[in-house]
Design an enzyme around this catalytic site. Structure first.
Site, short mmCIF file in Angstrom:
data_model
loop_
_atom_site.label_atom_id
_atom_site.label_comp_id
_atom_site.label_asym_id
_atom_site.label_seq_id
_atom_site.Cartn_x
_atom_site.Cartn_y
_atom_site.Cartn_z
N GLN A 72 76.81 -31.04 -57.53
CA GLN A 72 77.20 -32.35 -58.05
C GLN A 72 76.86 -32.47 -59.54
O GLN A 72 77.66 -32.99 -60.34
CB GLN A 72 76.48 -33.45 -57.25
CG GLN A 72 76.95 -33.57 -55.82
CD GLN A 72 76.00 -34.39 -54.96
OE1 GLN A 72 74.91 -34.76 -55.40
NE2 GLN A 72 76.39 -34.65 -53.72
N THR A 92 73.68 -34.91 -50.98
CA THR A 92 72.83 -34.58 -52.11
C THR A 92 71.69 -33.67 -51.67
O THR A 92 71.32 -32.72 -52.36
CB THR A 92 72.28 -35.87 -52.75
OG1 THR A 92 73.38 -36.65 -53.21
CG2 THR A 92 71.35 -35.56 -53.90
N ASP A 98 68.72 -43.03 -43.63
CA ASP A 98 70.10 -42.63 -43.39
C ASP A 98 70.22 -41.38 -42.53
O ASP A 98 71.15 -41.25 -41.73
CB ASP A 98 70.88 -42.48 -44.70
CG ASP A 98 70.17 -41.63 -45.75
OD1 ASP A 98 69.21 -40.92 -45.41
OD2 ASP A 98 70.58 -41.70 -46.92
#
Length: 465
Positions: A290, A245, A223
């Site tokens: 997160q 992340t 990605d």
């Protein structure tokens, strides 16, 4: 002429199928389907629920309707093992699983850290594919395995029946020769890994096969490789932070940097689209934030960020490169303990600590990248979900002393679509041409550096001391 393309984009917490339309003056995205990515722990091992992900992909492709081609990108390093009949031998293991504890040191002692770096150019991370494979050597699953496919290649195999490995994701395995852009078969043999497990390599833009008559095209299947394609840079003198992340902080180069200093700094050389090198270092990214939000039952992030912006700057910072922040659960306690805060500290103060620390980590990584590569950056491009975080973008500009251009948020899906569109002939040119199209069609926000360089330097010295 325009084309319509399905971009399958799987992240660590969710997957989606995006529909992109691309032509000489057009680049737009819409979401066809989004689905959760929920790992499952069984018998003490953390797995990806790969069949649930595949079901989400199929539903998304059905919702997307007719497209000219399909491309798949996912995270790196993880894989599925197939038996002689092509059947999957169990759910792929999650890179955050603890099975690789201590394996890095074992392999380094056997093969040699310097040799590993000279061949692969890859940073030492305990979850690299190499260490995952060594950790499972001798297991019944390994004994039955006849083929290894990285996660995007596994999904493409189920769609097409063809077994290949796309090159940008292969370069994250620590089993890939970064200079020759081939599998490092001698290294595999010396590490006790069967070189016959690995499928032929293909470049981004290669047609893999077809799903219900629709071509499936290899894109930058890691990605980050797709995200870097969509960095809207005007010149080669840029740095990028693909921020989610993880924060992938680096520069795009023509050749790998394999010096002793680069290895000591734990920088990685990963293959990019069009023969480029993604020279970067992994920083923990927004993962601690997160996890804290999850522990707080997911309050409004916008309100927390506004409150964090009013907290004192750089009053507490932590080293986000510390492996202590890698596991799931207990993040609030780990951050507060490392920062010297009370466990009941206000969430806004904890958020400010995390974002100041992340900006400081961006500063360190970027300065090292410039020094080690010999290339100076004139601007930083933040792409991915972190581009929405206005406080982080401004803090990164302040910490690095360089302007930050934030966006596009959907860089990964856009890069996926652009590689497909170029393969189909609806857009043309090299990376500079693709980036011009991104710049001309996507929403971008610029942040100028402000603040006190001495304060950032003092915080850095405090952390290092």
């Amino acid at each position: 002429m325009t084309g319509t393309f399905a971009a399958v984009d799987l992240g660590a917490s969710s997957g989606r199928v995006m529909v992109g339309r691309a032509g000489p003056d057009l680049l737009e995205l819409s979401e066809a389907h989004r689905f959760a990515n929920e790992p499952v722990r069984t018998s003490g091992t953390l797995h990806w629920d790969i069949l649930a992900l595949y079901r989400g992909v199929l539903r998304g492709l059905h919702t997307a309707g007719p497209v000219d081609s399909i491309g798949i990108d996912t995270w790196a390093v993880d894989y599925g093992l197939l038996d002689a009949s092509g059947a999957l031998l169990g759910n792929p293991v999650h890179y955050r699983d603890s099975r690789t504890d201590g394996v890095l040191e074992q392999v380094a002692a056997k093969v040699g850290e310097q040799r590993l770096y000279q061949i692969t150019g890859l940073q030492q991370l305990p979850f690299n594919t190499l260490y995952q494979l060594v950790a499972t050597a001798g297991s019944p699953q390994s004994a039955a395995a006849r083929r290894l496919l990285m996660i995007p290649d596994l999904l493409a195999y189920w769609l097409t029946g063809e077994m290949v490995t796309e090159l940008t994701n292969a370069s994250t395995t620590q089993l890939f020769d970064v200079r020759r852009r081939t599998w490092a078969t001698d290294l595999m043999t010396d590490a006790g890994i069967d070189a016959g497990l690995f499928a032929p390599l293909v470049e981004p833009g290669t047609r893999i096969g077809a799903y219900d008559g629709t071509p499936v095209v290899a894109v930058g299947s890691h990605d980050t490789a797709s995200a870097v394609v969509a960095v809207p840079a005007r010149s080669a003198r840029f740095a990028y932070i693909s921020c989610g992340t993880w924060s992938l902080v680096g520069m795009e180069l023509d050749h790998p940097v394999l010096s002793h200093e680069s290895r000591q700094a734990n920088f990685t050389n990963e293959a990019g689209v069009d023969g480029t090198i993604r020279y970067l270092r992994n920083v923990m990214g927004l993962w601690p934030l997160q996890e804290c939000l999850r522990a707080w039952d997911n309050p409004s992030l916008g309100g927390l960020l506004r409150a964090a912006g009013d907290e004192p700057a750089l009053s507490q910072v932590v080293d986000l490169d510390d492996p202590a922040f890698l596991p799931t659960g207990g993040m609030v306690e780990r951050v507060t303990r490392a920062a010297g805060l009370a466990t009941d500290a206000a969430p806004a103060r904890i958020v400010r600590c995390i974002l100041d620390s992340l900006a400081l980590a961006h500063r360190r990584a970027l300065r090292q990248a410039q020094q080690l590569s010999g290339r100076h950056a004139e601007v930083i491009h933040i792409v991915g979900g972190g581009a929405r975080n206005e406080l982080l973008c401004q803090l990164t500009a302040d910490a690095c002393g360089l302007p930050v251009v934030a966006g596009p948020v959907e860089a990964t899906a856009l890069g996926n679509v652009l590689v497909q569109a170029r393969a189909a002939g609806t857009v043309r040119g090299g990376l500079a041409d693709l980036r011009t199209l991104v710049r001309d069609t996507q929403h971008l926000v610029r942040y100028e550096p402000r603040g006190d360089e001495d304060a950032w330097r003092a915080a850095e010295e405090r952390l290092e001391g």
